[in-house]
Design a protein around this motif. Structure first.
Motif, PDB file in Angstrom:
ATOM      1  N   GLN A  19       0.618  -1.180  -0.312  1.00  0.00           N
ATOM      2  CA  GLN A  19      -0.294   0.089  -0.057  1.00  0.00           C
ATOM      3  C   GLN A  19       0.654   1.242  -0.628  1.00  0.00           C
ATOM      4  O   GLN A  19       0.578   2.041  -0.697  1.00  0.00           O
ATOM      5  CB  GLN A  19      -0.641   0.144   1.253  1.00  0.00           C
ATOM      6  N   THR A  22       2.072   1.712  -3.455  1.00  0.00           N
ATOM      7  CA  THR A  22       1.721   2.578  -4.509  1.00  0.00           C
ATOM      8  C   THR A  22       1.080   3.727  -4.349  1.00  0.00           C
ATOM      9  O   THR A  22       0.978   4.422  -4.722  1.00  0.00           O
ATOM     10  CB  THR A  22      -0.418   1.644  -4.323  1.00  0.00           C
ATOM     11  N   ALA A  23       1.058   4.117  -2.906  1.00  0.00           N
ATOM     12  CA  ALA A  23       1.032   5.008  -2.689  1.00  0.00           C
ATOM     13  C   ALA A  23       2.290   6.436  -3.079  1.00  0.00           C
ATOM     14  O   ALA A  23       1.597   7.098  -3.688  1.00  0.00           O
ATOM     15  CB  ALA A  23       0.757   6.305  -1.117  1.00  0.00           C
ATOM     16  N   GLN A  24       3.445   5.880  -3.027  1.00  0.00           N
ATOM     17  CA  GLN A  24       4.184   6.754  -3.689  1.00  0.00           C
ATOM     18  C   GLN A  24       4.196   7.147  -5.039  1.00  0.00           C
ATOM     19  O   GLN A  24       4.754   7.490  -5.539  1.00  0.00           O
ATOM     20  CB  GLN A  24       5.681   6.204  -3.428  1.00  0.00           C
ATOM     21  N   ALA A  26       1.746   6.550  -6.855  1.00  0.00           N
ATOM     22  CA  ALA A  26       0.220   7.483  -7.448  1.00  0.00           C
ATOM     23  C   ALA A  26       0.809   9.019  -7.110  1.00  0.00           C
ATOM     24  O   ALA A  26       0.658   9.664  -7.438  1.00  0.00           O
ATOM     25  CB  ALA A  26      -0.955   7.419  -6.457  1.00  0.00           C
ATOM     26  N   GLN A  27       1.565   9.167  -6.411  1.00  0.00           N
ATOM     27  CA  GLN A  27       2.126  10.424  -5.876  1.00  0.00           C
ATOM     28  C   GLN A  27       3.351  10.678  -7.054  1.00  0.00           C
ATOM     29  O   GLN A  27       3.175  11.848  -7.277  1.00  0.00           O
ATOM     30  CB  GLN A  27       2.729  10.793  -4.266  1.00  0.00           C
TER      31      GLN A  27
END
Length: 69
Positions: A19, A22-24, A26-27
């Motif tokens: 997770q 994935t967040a990184q 997206a950023q």
């Protein structure tokens, strides 16, 4: 030394790591899109300001290189 690792705890850590990745991702994607938009806007602004400036037709200055300050 015997270390017992709970399969549920291990799976939880794996999911947290994924997770976070994935967040990184997206950023980084959003940051790259913003940088692309800034690049396009900057190029358009510079082209609008500079346009096609002709070289000077006479004199000793501005007949070889066209500059804008």
């Amino acid at each position: 030394m015997d270390m017992d690792v709970s399969p549920a705890l291990l799976m939880d850590r794996v999911l947290q790591t994924r997770q976070g990745q994935t967040a990184q991702e997206a950023q980084i994607f959003v940051m790259n899109k913003a940088m692309d938009m800034q690049e396009s806007a900057s190029a358009a602004l510079l082209n609008a300001v500079a346009g096609d400036l002709p070289l000077a037709s006479g004199g000793s200055v501005g007949t070889q290189v066209n500059t804008l300050v």
